[in-house]
Design an enzyme around this catalytic site. Structure first.
Site: not given
Length: 203
Positions: A24, A61, A89, A170, A173
């Site tokens: 991502s 992801g 991840n 969040d 990111h």
């Protein structure tokens, strides 16, 4: 512009084709296409006079193993070099660093077999995963760079960690400003990588 070699195949005249293979952080999670890392990096490179395109092969992801599963079709023939950005991840899921290192190694081997050089971007584990995990995870990237003689950018998120103003809500990111910072920080390393591609093409 000097034509590039991809293995035994000469790339046609035209822009140098890079591909950013990642998760991502590459894909541009929750950002418009023009704010994703590959697009921003391409803009900065062109502003410096480079005739280059940077393809976006980021999948939100994705783990290193996921990247390995799709590397053959995500990196098309004619690619002069790959910016490899995977591992975040794996870290967030607490994946055994041996698994991550093995998948990244296999990706590098696949690209090497096709004559495609790699710029490896490092990732660092969060402190809350413990000192042992952090030490083993953080060591993956310099070890691979040394093993394969790769250009290494030590930490992809350099310049934005801990700065809420450069993250989405969040807290994980980068936002548009964060991507600009990431691209600006990595730019000199990418320019050096392009220089090594030019040298390789003339041998």
């Amino acid at each position: 512009m000097v034509p590039f070699m991809t293995g035994a195949r000469a790339a046609p005249d035209g822009p140098i084709k890079l591909v950013a293979l990642g998760d991502s952080l590459t894909a541009g999670y929750r950002l418009p296409a023009d704010a994703a890392f590959p697009t921003v990096l391409e803009r900065l490179l062109k502003a410096k006079g480079a005739d280059v395109t940077v393809g976006n092969a980021g999948v939100s992801g994705d783990t290193a193993t996921g990247g390995l599963d799709r590397v053959d079709w995500s990196v098309p023939d004619g690619t002069a070099g790959v910016i490899l950005e995977l591992g975040a991840n794996d870290m967030l899921r607490g994946t055994d660093p041996k698994v991550t290192a093995g998948a990244l190694s296999a990706i590098i081997e696949r690209l090497k077999a096709r004559g495609i050089p790699v710029l490896l971007t490092g990732m660092q584990a969060a402190p809350n995963l413990g000192p042992d995990y952090k030490a083993r995870f953080d060591a993956i990237f310099p070890a691979l760079a040394k093993r394969y003689g790769l250009t290494l950018y030590p930490f992809f998120l350099d310049g934005i960690i801990g700065d809420r103003a450069q993250h989405l809500d969040d807290g994980l990111h980068p936002n548009r400003q964060g991507v600009e910072t990431i691209a600006a920080r990595i730019l000199p390393t990418v320019e050096s990588f392009l220089g090594s591609l030019r040298q390789g093409a003339t041998r």
